[in-house]
Design a protein around this motif. Structure first.
Motif, PDB file in Angstrom:
ATOM      1  N   MET A   1       1.129  -1.390   0.179  1.00 26.25           N
ATOM      2  CA  MET A   1       0.064  -0.060   0.312  1.00 26.25           C
ATOM      3  C   MET A   1       1.240   0.703   0.442  1.00 26.25           C
ATOM      4  O   MET A   1       1.752   1.373   0.673  1.00 26.25           O
ATOM      5  N   LYS A   2       0.652   2.269  -1.079  1.00 23.09           N
ATOM      6  CA  LYS A   2       1.475   3.468  -1.606  1.00 23.09           C
ATOM      7  C   LYS A   2       0.944   4.704   0.075  1.00 23.09           C
ATOM      8  O   LYS A   2       1.979   5.314   0.100  1.00 23.09           O
ATOM      9  N   ILE A   3      -0.195   4.290   0.514  1.00 27.99           N
ATOM     10  CA  ILE A   3      -0.395   5.287   1.451  1.00 27.99           C
ATOM     11  C   ILE A   3       0.145   4.814   2.827  1.00 27.99           C
ATOM     12  O   ILE A   3      -0.688   4.170   3.237  1.00 27.99           O
ATOM     13  N   LYS A   4      -0.065   6.234   3.905  1.00 28.13           N
ATOM     14  CA  LYS A   4       1.122   5.764   4.746  1.00 28.13           C
ATOM     15  C   LYS A   4       0.246   6.083   5.535  1.00 28.13           C
ATOM     16  O   LYS A   4      -0.723   7.206   5.685  1.00 28.13           O
ATOM     17  N   LYS A   5       0.091   6.299   7.375  1.00 28.33           N
ATOM     18  CA  LYS A   5      -0.704   7.592   8.172  1.00 28.33           C
ATOM     19  C   LYS A   5       0.549   8.779   7.768  1.00 28.33           C
ATOM     20  O   LYS A   5       1.570   8.206   7.934  1.00 28.33           O
ATOM     21  N   GLY A   6      -0.718   9.346   8.185  1.00 27.48           N
ATOM     22  CA  GLY A   6       0.145  11.439   8.563  1.00 27.48           C
ATOM     23  C   GLY A   6      -0.273  11.184   7.103  1.00 27.48           C
ATOM     24  O   GLY A   6       0.356  12.835   7.102  1.00 27.48           O
ATOM     25  N   ASP A   7       0.005  10.848   6.114  1.00 26.10           N
ATOM     26  CA  ASP A   7      -0.213  11.346   4.773  1.00 26.10           C
ATOM     27  C   ASP A   7      -1.382  12.163   4.518  1.00 26.10           C
ATOM     28  O   ASP A   7      -2.724  11.895   4.582  1.00 26.10           O
ATOM     29  N   HIS A   8      -1.575  13.572   3.794  1.00 25.07           N
ATOM     30  CA  HIS A   8      -2.372  14.336   2.945  1.00 25.07           C
ATOM     31  C   HIS A   8      -2.844  14.012   2.129  1.00 25.07           C
ATOM     32  O   HIS A   8      -2.229  13.632   1.163  1.00 25.07           O
ATOM     33  N   VAL A   9      -4.302  13.182   1.204  1.00 28.47           N
ATOM     34  CA  VAL A   9      -4.864  13.267   0.413  1.00 28.47           C
ATOM     35  C   VAL A   9      -5.900  13.236   0.275  1.00 28.47           C
ATOM     36  O   VAL A   9      -6.611  14.237   1.800  1.00 28.47           O
TER      37      VAL A   9
ATOM     38  N   SER B   1      -7.843   2.668  -3.341  1.00 29.80           N
ATOM     39  CA  SER B   1      -8.159   3.009  -5.013  1.00 29.80           C
ATOM     40  C   SER B   1      -9.088   4.360  -4.328  1.00 29.80           C
ATOM     41  O   SER B   1      -9.063   4.982  -5.782  1.00 29.80           O
ATOM     42  N   ASN B   2      -9.590   4.837  -3.597  1.00 35.22           N
ATOM     43  CA  ASN B   2     -10.817   5.782  -4.151  1.00 35.22           C
ATOM     44  C   ASN B   2      -9.565   6.980  -3.192  1.00 35.22           C
ATOM     45  O   ASN B   2     -10.762   7.683  -3.376  1.00 35.22           O
ATOM     46  N   VAL B   3      -8.445   6.981  -2.690  1.00 34.03           N
ATOM     47  CA  VAL B   3      -7.921   8.078  -2.873  1.00 34.03           C
ATOM     48  C   VAL B   3      -6.468   8.303  -3.228  1.00 34.03           C
ATOM     49  O   VAL B   3      -5.878   7.555  -3.522  1.00 34.03           O
TER      50      VAL B   3
ATOM     51  N   ASN C   1      -6.870  -3.081   2.391  1.00 34.63           N
ATOM     52  CA  ASN C   1      -6.277  -1.901   2.124  1.00 34.63           C
ATOM     53  C   ASN C   1      -7.254  -1.076   1.990  1.00 34.63           C
ATOM     54  O   ASN C   1      -8.407  -0.480   1.264  1.00 34.63           O
ATOM     55  N   LYS C   2      -8.016  -0.900   3.458  1.00 32.44           N
ATOM     56  CA  LYS C   2      -8.802   0.481   3.468  1.00 32.44           C
ATOM     57  C   LYS C   2      -7.878   1.550   4.308  1.00 32.44           C
ATOM     58  O   LYS C   2      -6.705   1.320   4.859  1.00 32.44           O
TER      59      LYS C   2
END
Length: 106
Positions: free
Chosen positions: A1-9, A70-72, A31-32
């Motif tokens: 997963m390429k999104i991590k905690k603390g990212d601005h999405v 997948s929605n962010v 995957n959420k």
């Protein structure tokens, strides 16, 4: 997963399309991600006597629910636009995330 905690999405699909927020938690096995202020739901909370001075707390609580990753998309800090994320190996052998349009490291 390429999104991590603390990212601005930014949310790209669903009822909150266009909303931005910070990732509170990431669930890679499902995957959420949990995004602050997005996908708000109402939940019934049981009354407990553990409140301040024995006060009863409970009722209907509004909180965030997980949204599919997948929605962010990650938001580029400079241009404030959503960007895809990729990986790059540095010369010292470490793997870093990069923004696809600009190639900048995150």
């Amino acid at each position: 997963m390429k999104i991590k905690k603390g990212d601005h999405v930014m949310v790209m699909a669903g009822k909150d399309k266009g909303a931005t927020g910070t990732v509170i938690a990431a669930y890679p096995t499902a995957n959420k991600v949990l995004v602050e202020g997005v996908n708000m739901i109402k939940k019934n909370k049981k009354v407990t006597n553990q409140g301040f001075r024995g006060a009863k707390e409970g009722g209907i609580v509004t909180q965030e629910a997980p949204i599919d990753v997948s929605n962010v998309q990650l938001v580029d800090p400079e241009t404030k636009r959503p960007a895809r994320v990729g990986y790059k190996i540095n010369e010292d052998g470490t793997k870093v995330r990069v923004l696809r349009p600009s190639g900048k490291e995150i």
